[in-house]
Design a protein around this motif. Structure first.
Motif, PDB file in Angstrom:
ATOM      1  N   GLN A 260       1.769   5.736   4.814  1.00  0.00           N
ATOM      2  CA  GLN A 260       1.262   4.621   4.012  1.00  0.00           C
ATOM      3  C   GLN A 260       2.005   3.368   4.453  1.00  0.00           C
ATOM      4  O   GLN A 260       3.232   3.299   4.409  1.00  0.00           O
ATOM      5  CB  GLN A 260       1.465   4.855   2.516  1.00  0.00           C
ATOM      6  N   ARG A 263      -0.813  -1.587   1.889  1.00  0.00           N
ATOM      7  CA  ARG A 263      -1.935  -1.087   1.091  1.00  0.00           C
ATOM      8  C   ARG A 263      -2.779  -0.062   1.840  1.00  0.00           C
ATOM      9  O   ARG A 263      -3.709   0.508   1.273  1.00  0.00           O
ATOM     10  CB  ARG A 263      -2.822  -2.268   0.675  1.00  0.00           C
ATOM     11  N   LYS A 265      -3.730   3.443   3.787  1.00  0.00           N
ATOM     12  CA  LYS A 265      -3.395   4.864   3.851  1.00  0.00           C
ATOM     13  C   LYS A 265      -3.917   5.392   5.177  1.00  0.00           C
ATOM     14  O   LYS A 265      -5.124   5.331   5.447  1.00  0.00           O
ATOM     15  CB  LYS A 265      -4.021   5.605   2.676  1.00  0.00           C
ATOM     16  N   GLY A 297     -11.009  11.044  -0.602  1.00  0.00           N
ATOM     17  CA  GLY A 297     -11.209   9.913  -1.513  1.00  0.00           C
ATOM     18  C   GLY A 297     -10.598   8.618  -0.999  1.00  0.00           C
ATOM     19  O   GLY A 297     -10.159   8.524   0.145  1.00  0.00           O
ATOM     20  N   ASP A 298     -10.582   7.613  -1.890  1.00  0.00           N
ATOM     21  CA  ASP A 298     -10.029   6.276  -1.571  1.00  0.00           C
ATOM     22  C   ASP A 298     -10.715   5.631  -0.384  1.00  0.00           C
ATOM     23  O   ASP A 298     -10.106   4.894   0.389  1.00  0.00           O
ATOM     24  CB  ASP A 298      -8.518   6.344  -1.302  1.00  0.00           C
ATOM     25  N   GLU A 299     -12.023   5.904  -0.236  1.00  0.00           N
ATOM     26  CA  GLU A 299     -12.743   5.289   0.872  1.00  0.00           C
ATOM     27  C   GLU A 299     -12.818   3.779   0.672  1.00  0.00           C
ATOM     28  O   GLU A 299     -13.069   3.290  -0.426  1.00  0.00           O
ATOM     29  CB  GLU A 299     -14.156   5.865   0.975  1.00  0.00           C
ATOM     30  N   ARG A 303      -8.425   2.307   4.142  1.00  0.00           N
ATOM     31  CA  ARG A 303      -8.178   3.705   4.509  1.00  0.00           C
ATOM     32  C   ARG A 303      -8.476   3.900   5.986  1.00  0.00           C
ATOM     33  O   ARG A 303      -9.558   3.572   6.460  1.00  0.00           O
ATOM     34  CB  ARG A 303      -9.053   4.646   3.675  1.00  0.00           C
TER      35      ARG A 303
END
Length: 317
Positions: A260, A263, A265, A297-299, A303
């Protein structure tokens, strides 16, 4: 929306940072001016501290502009995009780490100065001007901290969160200054008046001791991101998703590399497929990638996900 309201739009991360820069610059000018006039080094330090904060907020704003432009593919020159093909997320921990380091250095220098002043007999100052500055600055700090904290409930920015912490810290410092100046003014003309020259360096020393540990956590987190130290929670989540995916589709095992940076990932996933596995079309492999992406997730633009399938384990090591 007028150009001014657009510039200081509190629903946008950049607008919040611009508002903070304007307010911090005002406090820096007031602090250095009032501090020199009243003879208070604690006020001068408060102004210099604010000046450093304003400079770091300006750098943060520049980084946010670059990150946003890259993520949304607009407003970024072709030359910059070619030179920074991996994006600008790495700027975030660099700036946060630099900010924390500068604040720690300033506090250490001020602490040494305050101790030296105490040993030299303190310094006289004009408490009336000092109290006026502290009252005005405290009001500004509290208003900006509340406004930014409310705005960040929706924005959820690390830059803004750190900025709010900075305003709360400034409010605490200013409250201590105001209280000390009130006490010093009350001692004038009494038998305790001999203590008044020590009030300014004493309160500066206390303030420095209080704020010194605060940026340490920020610097440690930033350093961890710069060094690409794997975040345990994200790694555990990715491993869980990958293990279930391997069992579901009959693959052998997986390798996950996670980091990370600010911001962003960043996830690289390698799935080891049996060498005698039946062939699949490109569309079928892409469908498998889409399935993994949805499970992780977190698309979004922050990312960075790479998924590879191979029968050769060396590609994953």
């Amino acid at each position: 929306m007028t150009p001014i309201s657009q510039l200081f739009d509190l629903t946008d991360e950049r607008g919040v940072l611009r508002t903070s820069i304007a307010a911090t610059s005002l406090i820096a000018v007031l602090g250095i001016g009032f501090g020199l006039y009243s003879g208070s080094f604690s006020i001068v330090f408060d102004g210099v501290y604010s000046l450093i904060d304003a400079g770091m907020s300006l750098l943060s704003l520049m980084a946010v502009n670059l990150i946003t432009a890259y993520a949304h593919s607009k407003g970024l020159s072709r030359k910059l995009r070619e030179r920074f093909s991996m994006g600008f997320w790495h700027l975030e921990p660099l700036i946060l780490g630099l900010n924390g380091t500068l604040l720690i250095s300033a506090a250490l220098y001020a602490l040494v100065t305050a101790v030296g002043s105490l040993l030299a007999g303190g310094r006289e100052l004009q408490f009336g001007w000092a109290m006026s500055y502290a009252a005005v600055t405290l009001a500004i700090c509290l208003v900006v901290a509340v406004v930014e904290a409310r705005a960040n409930r929706k924005i959820r920015s690390d830059f803004v969160r750190l900025d709010v912490q900075g305003w709360v810290m400034s409010a605490c410092i200013t409250s201590a200054l105001l209280l000390a100046f009130i006490v010093g003014d009350a001692l004038q003309g009494t038998r305790w008046q001999w203590l008044t020259p020590y009030i300014d360096p004493a309160v500066l020393a206390v303030v420095c001791l209080v704020i010194l540990p605060l940026p340490v956590k920020v610097v440690r987190k930033a350093l961890g991101e710069i060094l690409l130290i794997t975040p345990p929670e994200l790694k555990a989540h990715v491993d869980k998703v990958a293990r279930e995916f391997v069992n579901k589709h009959g693959f052998l095992y997986h390798r996950a590399y996670v980091a990370q940076v600010g911001r962003s990932k960043e996830v690289e996933l390698f799935f080891i497929v049996p060498a005698d596995s039946p062939p699949r079309t490109i569309a079928q492999w892409d469908a498998l990638r889409e399935e993994v992406g949805e499970l992780i997730g977190d698309e979004g633009p922050d990312r960075w996900l790479t998924i590879l399938f191979t029968a050769d384990p060396e590609w994953a090591e």
